[in-house]
Structures are given as structure tokens and as C-alpha cells.
Motif scaffolding. Structure first.
Motif, PDB file in Angstrom:
ATOM      1  N   ASN A 171       0.860  -1.177   0.000  1.00  0.00           N
ATOM      2  CA  ASN A 171       0.000   0.000   0.000  1.00  0.00           C
ATOM      3  C   ASN A 171       0.900   1.232   0.000  1.00  0.00           C
ATOM      4  O   ASN A 171       2.130   1.125  -0.031  1.00  0.00           O
ATOM      5  CB  ASN A 171      -0.950  -0.001   1.201  1.00  0.00           C
ATOM      6  N   ARG A 172       0.274   2.419   0.059  1.00  0.00           N
ATOM      7  CA  ARG A 172       1.060   3.658   0.019  1.00  0.00           C
ATOM      8  C   ARG A 172       1.939   3.803   1.253  1.00  0.00           C
ATOM      9  O   ARG A 172       3.043   4.349   1.166  1.00  0.00           O
ATOM     10  CB  ARG A 172       0.116   4.853  -0.115  1.00  0.00           C
ATOM     11  N   PHE A 173       1.447   3.354   2.388  1.00  0.00           N
ATOM     12  CA  PHE A 173       2.250   3.445   3.611  1.00  0.00           C
ATOM     13  C   PHE A 173       3.564   2.682   3.450  1.00  0.00           C
ATOM     14  O   PHE A 173       4.635   3.188   3.796  1.00  0.00           O
ATOM     15  CB  PHE A 173       1.457   2.893   4.795  1.00  0.00           C
ATOM     16  N   GLY A 174       3.496   1.470   2.938  1.00  0.00           N
ATOM     17  CA  GLY A 174       4.708   0.680   2.759  1.00  0.00           C
ATOM     18  C   GLY A 174       5.667   1.314   1.764  1.00  0.00           C
ATOM     19  O   GLY A 174       6.885   1.294   1.966  1.00  0.00           O
ATOM     20  N   GLY A 251       5.258  -1.907  -2.716  1.00  0.00           N
ATOM     21  CA  GLY A 251       3.873  -1.713  -3.126  1.00  0.00           C
ATOM     22  C   GLY A 251       3.245  -2.941  -3.740  1.00  0.00           C
ATOM     23  O   GLY A 251       2.019  -2.985  -3.926  1.00  0.00           O
ATOM     24  N   GLY A 252       4.055  -3.936  -4.064  1.00  0.00           N
ATOM     25  CA  GLY A 252       3.519  -5.161  -4.624  1.00  0.00           C
ATOM     26  C   GLY A 252       2.764  -4.961  -5.922  1.00  0.00           C
ATOM     27  O   GLY A 252       1.793  -5.676  -6.189  1.00  0.00           O
ATOM     28  N   TRP A 253       3.183  -3.976  -6.737  1.00  0.00           N
ATOM     29  CA  TRP A 253       2.538  -3.645  -8.008  1.00  0.00           C
ATOM     30  C   TRP A 253       1.111  -3.135  -7.822  1.00  0.00           C
ATOM     31  O   TRP A 253       0.367  -3.016  -8.794  1.00  0.00           O
ATOM     32  CB  TRP A 253       2.537  -4.843  -8.964  1.00  0.00           C
ATOM     33  N   LYS A 254       0.739  -2.843  -6.574  1.00  0.00           N
ATOM     34  CA  LYS A 254      -0.596  -2.294  -6.313  1.00  0.00           C
ATOM     35  C   LYS A 254      -0.568  -0.770  -6.269  1.00  0.00           C
ATOM     36  O   LYS A 254      -1.595  -0.136  -6.479  1.00  0.00           O
ATOM     37  CB  LYS A 254      -1.142  -2.837  -4.999  1.00  0.00           C
ATOM     38  N   VAL A 255       0.573  -0.191  -5.946  1.00  0.00           N
ATOM     39  CA  VAL A 255       0.756   1.261  -5.964  1.00  0.00           C
ATOM     40  C   VAL A 255       1.495   1.586  -7.252  1.00  0.00           C
ATOM     41  O   VAL A 255       2.730   1.534  -7.316  1.00  0.00           O
ATOM     42  CB  VAL A 255       1.532   1.739  -4.725  1.00  0.00           C
TER      43      VAL A 255
END
Length: 305
Positions: A171-174, A251-255
């Protein structure tokens, strides 16, 4: 006699001027290798990239074809997937720069003001130690720490503080935490030099006149260290906004940011022209954001920026 002395002085002046000219020429010769390196490995690739961005998209074609088209840029600014990535990249870069400044300024101030050289050297080594490891290794270490089954979640679950893992990654935090971890040393090193250049006598004079430590920091130390603050903030922002590895791993390609879009278009799809257009937007966005930042803060810098 006077005429002879005047003639000798004139000759010496001419000879001295010639010597200065030859010295300047030799200095330019020393600069020439670096200049050629910048032209060959920076200017030419960047200009070629910009030229390709105006070429009509053609999968698998790398060289410039000369088919001028605005389709690549039109696609970026008409599809939310791409223009939202611009705002996301700037947001993450600005957040990382702000957090690095908040964390790094006290540490840099302590290092710069430590009276014992050994203690200052030890703190500096601790700051530089993280830079000795490859970025990927450092980020994998953070994944071990912050993952759903990582040390933090496992420890909190074991002592009963949480029942489900905290969303610390993907996520954005990470991503922000990863960017701060990677770019913090650059902020600290930029601030140390600026704080060391401040004359301690100014702070001592203010303290002797009755000012508190906080008042001295706010009115003397902070304003005089603004050049280092601006340099460190801009450096961290430039590194964060263009980072690919941190959003990909943390972000794991999610961000999805602009560098990830560039990689997907060039490495996965083979659309070099569209990837070049995204790279051009990233470059111009970074320059525009930094220009706004400088203009907004120059008013309070007293001409030091």
C-alpha cells in the motif's frame, strides 16, 4: 629609467595575462572528458527518448521513425490510469521528502554539533552504513520486517495486541516507508554540511542574551540551514518520484507510479514510443514540481536559494 620600468611592467602584465589565458585553456581541457561523458551518455539518450515519444506507437520498434504524432501524450492525459499515476508519484515523493526532513534534521544537527569527533564519526558511519548494501537487499529486509507474517505483525500478535496482521505493506504506507529508508541518508548528508557552516558564535550570542534553545533554533539555526534543507529536500524528492524498485517491492505492483508504467510499456509490451512519452511526462513533472517548490520557498530564503 622610468620608461624602462614602465615597459617592463607592461611586458610582465602581458605575459601574466597570457599565462592566465593558457591556464584557463588547460582547465577547460580537464573538463572536456566529463563534458563528453555527459553529452554521450545523458544528453543524447534523453533527446532520443523525447524524439521517440513524438513518434507513432509501433510495438517492438526502438529507433525513431519520424512519424510525428500526439497520440502518446493524448493517451496519457485522457486515461485516468496514467494521469492519476502522475499525482500519485508526486504525492509519494513529497511525502518521503517531508518525512526525511522531519527525521533527518535532528540527526544531522546532532552530528554537526557533536563536540567529540569520535562520536560524530560513529554517527556518520551509522548513517552511511545502510548505503553500503544494495537497495534490493535492504528492501527485502524491510519486507521480512513489515510483511503480514513479518517480525512486527508476528510480535504484536504473539503478545495479544492485534488479532489480524496490520496492513504495513503493499500500500502507500509501505511505499513511503521504503522511500524514506532509501533516501534518508541523502537528506542527512545534505543537512550536515549546511549546519556545520553556521557560526556557533551566533547561537552562543543569542543564548547569552536570554533566548531559549527553541527560539535560537527557530530564528538562527533553521534559517541559516535552509540551503541544506532545500538541497536535501529536492534531492530526496527527485530520487523518490523516479523510483521503480521501491513501489514494485514495497507496493507489490498495487501502488502504480509512472516508473512502473514505463517498465510495463517498454519491457513487457514493447511499446517504446508510449513508454518514452511517459518518461518525458515524468521528467517534466519532476522539473515542474521542483520549480514550484523553489519559487514558493525562495521568498523565505533571503537569497540563499
Amino acid at each position: 629609467m622610468a620608461d624602462q620600468m614602465t615597459g617592463a611592467m607592461t611586458a610582465d602584465t602581458i605575459q601574466g595575462s597570457g599565462g592566465i589565458g593558457r591556464l584557463r585553456s588547460s582547465l577547460w581541457i580537464l573538463v572536456l572528458p566529463a563534458l563528453l561523458f555527459v553529452i554521450l551518455f545523458f544528453l543524447i539518450p534523453v533527446l532520443s527518448l523525447f524524439a521517440s515519444s513524438f513518434d507513432k506507437a509501433s510495438a517492438g520498434v526502438i529507433t525513431f521513425q519520424g512519424n510525428f504524432s500526439w497520440d502518446n501524450y493524448e493517451r496519457i492525459f485522457t486515461r485516468p490510469l496514467y494521469y492519476m499515476a502522475i499525482f500519485r508519484s508526486v504525492y509519494l515523493g513529497a511525502a518521503a521528502a517531508l518525512i526525511c526532513l522531519i527525521i533527518g534534521y535532528p540527526l544531522a544537527f546532532i552530528i554537526a554539533r557533536t563536540a567529540r569527533p569520535g562520536a560524530a564519526l560513529l554517527l556518520t558511519i551509522l548513517v552511511l552504513a545502510s548505503m553500503q548494501l544494495d537497495m534490493v537487499i535492504r528492501l527485502y529486509g524491510m519486507m521480512v520486517l513489515m510483511g503480514d507474517n513479518g517480525l512486527i505483525n508476528a510480535g504484536l500478535t504473539k503478545i495479544g495486541l492485534i488479532s489480524e496482521p496490520l496492513p504495513l505493506m503493499y500500500n502507500r504506507f509501505g511505499v513511503v516507508v521504503g522511500l524514506v529508508q532509501v533516501t534518508l541518508p541523502f537528506m542527512v548528508l545534505s543537512l550536515i554540511g549546511a549546519i556545520k557552516s553556521i557560526n556557533p558564535a551566533l547561537e552562543e550570542a543569542a543564548r547569552s542574551l536570554g533566548s531559549s534553545r527553541w527560539h535560537v533554533m527557530r530564528t538562527i539555526s533553521w534559517p541559516l540551514s535552509l540551503p541544506g534543507v532545500y538541497a536535501g529536500t529536492l534531492l530526496v524528492f527527485a530520487l523518490a518520484v523516479s523510483s521503480y524498485v521501491v513501489p514494485a517491492l514495497m507496493g507489490g505492483w498495487k501502488v502504480v507510479t509512472l516508473p512502473i508504467h514505463i517498465y510495463q510499456q517498454i519491457a513487457e509490451v514493447g511499446r517504446w514510443q508510449f513508454g518514452a512519452a511517459i518518461a518525458g511526462v515524468l521528467f517534466l513533472t519532476s522539473l515542474f514540481a521542483m520549480a514550484l517548490y523553489i519559487l514558493a520557498l525562495r521568498r523565505n530564503a533571503g537569497g540563499r536559494v
